[in-house]
Design an enzyme around this catalytic site. Structure first.
Site, PDB file in Angstrom:
ATOM      1  N   LYS A   1       0.761  -1.178   0.050  1.00 41.02           N
ATOM      2  CA  LYS A   1      -0.134  -0.134  -0.222  1.00 41.02           C
ATOM      3  C   LYS A   1       0.756   1.299  -0.017  1.00 41.02           C
ATOM      4  O   LYS A   1       0.317   2.304  -0.672  1.00 41.02           O
ATOM      5  CB  LYS A   1      -0.955  -0.095   1.281  1.00 41.02           C
TER       6      LYS A   1
ATOM      7  N   GLN B   1      -4.060  -1.507   9.684  1.00 45.60           N
ATOM      8  CA  GLN B   1      -4.053  -2.863   9.056  1.00 45.60           C
ATOM      9  C   GLN B   1      -4.486  -3.680  10.198  1.00 45.60           C
ATOM     10  O   GLN B   1      -4.514  -3.761  11.422  1.00 45.60           O
ATOM     11  CB  GLN B   1      -2.519  -2.978   8.965  1.00 45.60           C
TER      12      GLN B   1
ATOM     13  N   ASP C   1     -10.541   3.903   4.978  1.00 47.64           N
ATOM     14  CA  ASP C   1     -10.734   2.728   4.607  1.00 47.64           C
ATOM     15  C   ASP C   1     -12.050   2.235   5.000  1.00 47.64           C
ATOM     16  O   ASP C   1     -12.529   1.058   4.847  1.00 47.64           O
ATOM     17  CB  ASP C   1      -9.713   1.866   5.543  1.00 47.64           C
TER      18      ASP C   1
END
Length: 285
Positions: A59, A103, A126
């Site tokens: 990413k 994450q 996200d």
């Protein structure tokens, strides 16, 4: 049986993601020229899980290609929920950070929901907070969960209108299955959620005009259960580059199908980058 498609057309997530990243890079460059500030995505990693480390590295590399600055925060596996929350609150209050990615999974000792809720909604690129789920469910401005957002962009790119269609979502996770169903519902599909306790899953799958497989089990969906001509979106990724759908059989029955890899996966990261620039544009306006 060969995996070469006979009837189904492959939905090229890699190609669509590449175009989206190119558009995002142009927007990022324009924003940087206008404001003197590049968009910035902060990634937070707890522990050293090899898969998570790889995902974060990937990413960050994509960020650089898109002209998005990345700030990486590594925390030890012994990090407590309170320490993680404090870190995320600090990033939420930092004006130089425009988007935040935690994450996940964050580790067995972490209250992941408490951690997600420490992310400011305007930086939740996200799409993991309660606020983001509510806005996407009601079709209001905000950030969508990246994988479902990528799925919807794929459907649009291939001219699939969910209105009036029967959509079956196999999986009910808070960041994939549930939001995917809500986004399809907002587009006037008739949505059925299935999961590990669903009785006669095969019967439900056979009714699906649009099938989203998001259960995290290799080849869990039997190809012979696919309705002829159905749109099959395989959001699973299992060891050995295997999805949640038995591709070799499904490809002979579906009308459109995503490959694994090269389908949904690339779209997830592309949407993350696009939403990071969205967030920066709003914060720097």
């Amino acid at each position: 049986m060969s995996s070469t498609p006979t009837d189904a057309r492959l939905m090229d997530g890699s190609g669509l993601a590449r175009r989206l990243v190119e558009e995002t890079a142009a927007r990022a460059a324009d924003l940087t020229r206008r404001t003197g500030t590049p968009p910035c995505l902060a990634t937070v990693l707890v522990g050293e899980d090899p898969a998570s480390v790889t995902y974060v590295r990937m990413k960050r590399a994509r960020c650089e290609k898109a002209g998005i600055r990345s700030r990486h925060v590594e925390l030890p596996a012994t990090t407590t929920t309170a320490e993680l929350v404090a870190t995320l609150e600090g990033l939420s209050n930092d004006p130089e950070v425009h988007g935040i990615l935690l994450q996940h999974p964050a580790g067995p000792g972490i209250d992941e929901r408490a951690a997600f809720e420490a992310i400011a909604p305007e930086k939740d690129v996200d799409g993991v907070t309660f606020s983001s789920f509510a806005t996407m469910s009601f079709g209001l401005p905000g950030f969508v969960s990246c994988t479902p957002g990528g799925i919807m962009r794929l459907l649009d790119a291939y001219g699939v209108d969910p209105a009036g269609k029967r959509a079956v979502v196999v999986g009910r996770s808070a960041i994939l299955g549930k939001p995917a169903g809500m986004m399809l519902l907002a587009r006037n599909a008739t949505v059925t959620y299935c999961h590990s306790h669903t009785a006669d899953l095969s019967a439900a799958v056979r009714e699906a005009d649009i099938l989203v497989a998001a259960v995290g089990r290799p080849r869990f969906i039997k190809g012979e259960d696919i309705k002829p001509g159905a749109v099959v979106v395989d959001a699973g990724y299992n060891p050995g580059n295997v999805g949640d759908v038995d591709f070799d059989t499904a490809v002979t029955r579906a009308g459109l199908i995503t490959p694994v890899p090269g389908g949904v996966g690339p779209m997830t990261i592309a949407v993350l980058l696009a939403q990071t620039v969205d967030a920066a544009e709003r914060q720097l306006a």
